[in-house]
Design a protein around this motif. Structure first.
Motif, short mmCIF file in Angstrom:
data_model
loop_
_atom_site.label_atom_id
_atom_site.label_comp_id
_atom_site.label_asym_id
_atom_site.label_seq_id
_atom_site.Cartn_x
_atom_site.Cartn_y
_atom_site.Cartn_z
N TRP A 40 36.68 38.96 34.88
CA TRP A 40 36.63 37.60 35.43
C TRP A 40 37.43 37.49 36.73
O TRP A 40 37.07 36.75 37.63
CB TRP A 40 37.13 36.60 34.40
CG TRP A 40 36.15 36.38 33.28
CD1 TRP A 40 34.80 36.51 33.33
CD2 TRP A 40 36.46 36.02 31.95
NE1 TRP A 40 34.25 36.24 32.11
CE2 TRP A 40 35.24 35.94 31.23
CE3 TRP A 40 37.65 35.76 31.28
CZ2 TRP A 40 35.18 35.59 29.90
CZ3 TRP A 40 37.59 35.41 29.94
CH2 TRP A 40 36.37 35.33 29.26
N LEU A 44 35.12 35.90 39.54
CA LEU A 44 35.33 34.49 39.83
C LEU A 44 36.09 34.31 41.14
O LEU A 44 36.84 35.19 41.56
CB LEU A 44 36.12 33.82 38.70
CG LEU A 44 35.46 33.80 37.32
CD1 LEU A 44 36.43 33.23 36.29
CD2 LEU A 44 34.17 32.99 37.34
N PHE A 49 39.33 31.37 38.83
CA PHE A 49 40.16 32.22 37.98
C PHE A 49 41.47 31.52 37.64
O PHE A 49 41.96 31.62 36.52
CB PHE A 49 40.42 33.58 38.64
CG PHE A 49 41.13 34.52 37.73
CD1 PHE A 49 40.46 35.13 36.68
CD2 PHE A 49 42.48 34.79 37.88
CE1 PHE A 49 41.12 35.98 35.80
CE2 PHE A 49 43.15 35.65 37.02
CZ PHE A 49 42.47 36.24 35.98
#
Length: 102
Positions: A40, A44, A49
């Motif tokens: 992630w 992101l 995030f």
């Protein structure tokens, strides 16, 4: 060496800092969590995030409060079991008045 009560009074007991679960699923799940976090982080935006990290922090806070409540409840339950056992100890130890001897 201090007694447990002395260490508790002095704020030297921090079991949450030294406990590492021994359940066989703990380490694989922990590695999986780390891998997902890195995925992630890469996929992101920084802002998204950061929002995910805030969400994760809230989940950890809620979970910590639940664990604390479960610990307190379990400790009280255990202490009450000891009290109950100690209150009934006369039933467990034969005595001369009852016509029994050890």
């Amino acid at each position: 060496m201090k007694s447990i009560l002395e260490a508790l009074y002095c704020g030297q007991l921090h079991p949450e800092e030294i406990i590492v679960p021994t359940h066989p699923e703990y380490r694989p799940l922990s590695r999986q969590l780390g891998a997902m976090t890195e995925k992630w982080r890469k996929e992101l935006s920084d802002e998204m995030f950061h929002e995910l990290e805030k969400y994760s922090d809230l989940c950890v806070s809620v979970n910590s409060l639940h664990i604390e409540a479960a610990f307190v409840h379990g400790f009280k339950l255990g202490a009450n079991m000891i009290i109950e056992v100690m209150n009934k100890r006369e039933e467990l130890v034969p005595n001369e008045a009852a016509g029994m001897s050890l």
